[in-house]
Each structure stands twice: as C-alpha cells, then as structure tokens.
Scaffold this active site. Structure first.
Site, mmCIF file in Angstrom:
data_model
loop_
_atom_site.group_PDB
_atom_site.id
_atom_site.type_symbol
_atom_site.label_atom_id
_atom_site.label_comp_id
_atom_site.label_asym_id
_atom_site.label_seq_id
_atom_site.Cartn_x
_atom_site.Cartn_y
_atom_site.Cartn_z
ATOM 1 C CB SER A 86 -0.883 -0.008 1.245
ATOM 2 O OG SER A 86 -1.564 1.215 1.353
ATOM 3 C CE LYS A 140 -1.181 -3.559 3.502
ATOM 4 N NZ LYS A 140 -1.095 -4.904 2.934
ATOM 5 C CE1 TYR A 169 -4.027 -1.464 5.301
ATOM 6 C CE2 TYR A 169 -3.241 0.689 4.562
ATOM 7 C CZ TYR A 169 -3.658 -0.599 4.279
ATOM 8 O OH TYR A 169 -3.708 -1.025 2.977
#
Ligand code: NAP
Length: 299
Positions: free
Chosen positions: A149, A172, A168
């Site tokens: 991402s 990531k 997140y």
C-alpha cells in the site's frame, strides 16, 4: 497447470484474484479464509465456477499452525509444489482508518491496535512465506507477491500529509521491509519477491458487515494517494470522511475521487504478476507504475 495461493481471499481484492484466476481452467487456485462459513461471497463464487479449480482452505494468518495445515492440503493437491503466492490479507478495519496517533481513547487501545495490525500485516506475511516456501521452491514460477500500500510508503504519507491510518500505514511499511528481506534472501534462488499496490479500490460491495472496509483515492504526481474512508453502511463516519476529502481537495485542487473496481485493479495486478522478472525483485510498484509499464507494452 500454474498454481496460485491467495492468502486472504474471502472478499475484496483477494476474492477478485480468486475470481479472475479461477476463470482460467488451466489454473489451480488455493485460497485461504479465516472462516469458511462466513465467507459467503467466496462460497457463491465456488458454487458458480464451472471449473472446480478453487480449493478453499481455512487459516488465520496469525496462526502459523493453521497455515501449515493449509499447506499440507496444497501438497496433497499438487504433489508438493506451488507457483505463485499472493499475500493479500490485511487488517483493514474502517474505524481505525481515521485514527491518528493522538486519536486513541488511551494507550492501551493504541497498543492493542498496533499489535493486532502487526500480527496480521507483518507476521502474517512472514508466516505465509515461511509456510509455503518449500512448495514455492518446487514450483516453476517462484513468485511471491505482497499486496502492499502507498499508505505504507514514507514519502507518500509525508507528501499527502496523511496523519491517520497510523497502525495500518506503520505495519504496511514494515511488511514492505519484510518483502525486501525475503527478496534479498531468495533472489539467488531465482525468486521474484515484490510488493504491488492495487491502487484505490472500492471494495465495499463485498465488505464484511461487521467492520466495513475503507477505500482510498488515488491521484498522480508526487502526492499520489488520498486517504479516504468510505464506510457506506455506517454513516457515523460521514463527517470525518467529508472533512478528510475537503483537506485533500485543498492540497490537490484537481483531485477526483475515482476508486477503481476490484475487477480493474486485479486485472492490472495479474498482468504485472505475469510479467514480473528479476529486475522487479525487491521493489514496491505503485498502481500508477504498473499501469504506465502496461501502457508502454512492458507487461
Ligand atoms: N482497497 C484499497 O483501496 C487498497 C489500497 C491499497 C492497498 N490495499 C491492500 O489490498 C489488500 C486487500 O485489501 P481489501 O481492500 O480487499 O480489504 P478487505 O476487503 O477488507 O479484505 C481483507 C481480506 O483480508 C482478510 N484477513 C483479514 N485479517 C486476516 C487474518 N488475520 N487472517 C487471514 N485473513 C485475514 C479478510 O478475511 P476475513 O473475511 O476473514 O476478515 C479479507 O479477505 C490488503 O493487503 C490492503 O492493505 C487495499
């Protein structure tokens, strides 16, 4: 008979991988899900598929023993090999998409979210690769793909001034590093290990009713990603979404919120995966880079 394992394919992008891969009767597709009974979209796909080439296996990526059991099922079906591993599973809970470092109720809540995200997004990837590596070594393609991402890319987060999605983005970023470590380790064995960003994909049509899903918006240039959260079935976040969109519009006046469909995104990803070669080992490829390469006829 190329064989693929999609780790985390009950819904969203993972489900679309399974749909597109299984539409070719030459392919054998293994897909892991946390809970077979609640994976209703996948069950529907399996029921509709005319090729009987989808094998559904139950495993939470946090549970390396469950993954080992899943790999044993793959061994039984293929005789011990696997060609391509696609690690798609991630913790994407919408309520966390909005949280910046100072937004948690308390330190315990913040710790809990970071640790859970790390277990799924980072250790889950490690478990998947370690578990399937013996099979991949016997496969002919030797490709390991992390669905990464731009939210996990430092430059992007800074340029887009993206304060939220902290657990997140952080995990990531760590997963991208794990990808690089595997790339270094396995390159000499002829593996291509890479991280591919799917772009901004609207996965709400197959979102879990429990947690919803967030989608992100994508723009070109140095500021490429717009964090955006759309929790269609839970209007409580509407205000935050609108405020965030307004902020990004200020930063990027020509911004258009145009998430892709899972179908379009996965078509691009699969073309990239098919064309991956040693020059891409260890790289993170944004959606824009993949599209540009495909437009130039490189894949
Ligand atoms: N959508 C976007 O715009 C976007 C943008 C950039 C990157 N990505 C990346 O694309 C990938 C897929 O995202 P998505 O948007 O399709 O998300 P999604 O619709 O929320 O799907 C997430 C998938 O991960 C699985 N999963 C979650 N925790 C798991 C665990 N502990 N063990 C095994 N599987 C687990 C879920 O299974 P359950 O059904 O069991 O929960 C589900 O199949 C992720 O890696 C995400 O970071 C997405």
């Amino acid at each position: 008979m190329p064989s693929y394992a999609v780790i985390g394919g009950s819904r969203g992008i993972g489900l679309e991988f399974v749909r597109q891969l299984s539409s070719n009767p030459e392919n054998t597709v293994f897909v892991t899900v946390r809970n077979r009974n609640s994976s209703t979209y996948l069950a529907e796909l399996v029921a509709q598929s005319g090729h009987q080439n989808i094998h559904v296996l139950e495993a939470d990526v946090v549970d390396h023993r469950a993954l080992k059991a899943a790999a044993e099922e793959v061994v039984k079906a293929t005789g011990g090999s696997l060609d391509v591993l696609i690690n798609n599973a991630a913790r994407t809970e919408a309520h966390n998409a909005f949280k910046g470092l100072l937004d948690y109720e308390d330190e315990d809540a913040s710790d809990a979210e970071f640790l859970e995200s790390f277990k799924i997004n980072v250790l889950g990837f490690v478990h998947s690769v370690n578990t399937f590596l013996p099979l991949l070594r016997k496969g002919s393609a030797k490709k390991i793909v992390l669905i990464g991402s731009q939210g996990g890319e430092r430059d992007f987060v800074w340029e887009a001034r993206m304060p939220n999605m902290t657990a997140y983005s952080t995990t990531k970023a760590a997963a991208h590093m794990v990808m690089a470590k595997y790339a270094v380790l396995l390159e000499k064995e002829g593996f291509v290990v890479t991280s591919l960003c799917p772009g901004i994909v609207d996965v709400t049509t197959t979102a879990s009713s429990e947690c919803g899903s967030f989608t992100l918006a994508h723009i070109r240039g140095r500021i490429e990603l717009i964090a955006n959260a759309v929790l269609l079935d839970k209007q409580i976040w509407k205000k935050e979404v609108e405020a965030q969109q307004a902020d990004f519009r200020k930063a990027v006046p020509d911004f258009k919120f145009e998430p892709q469909s899972p179908e379009g995104s996965v078509t691009t990803l699969l073309r990239t995966i098919a064309a991956l070669d040693s020059s891409e080992c260890g790289k993170f490829l944004s959606h824009g880079e993949q599209v540009a390469a495909q437009n130039q006829g490189k894949s």
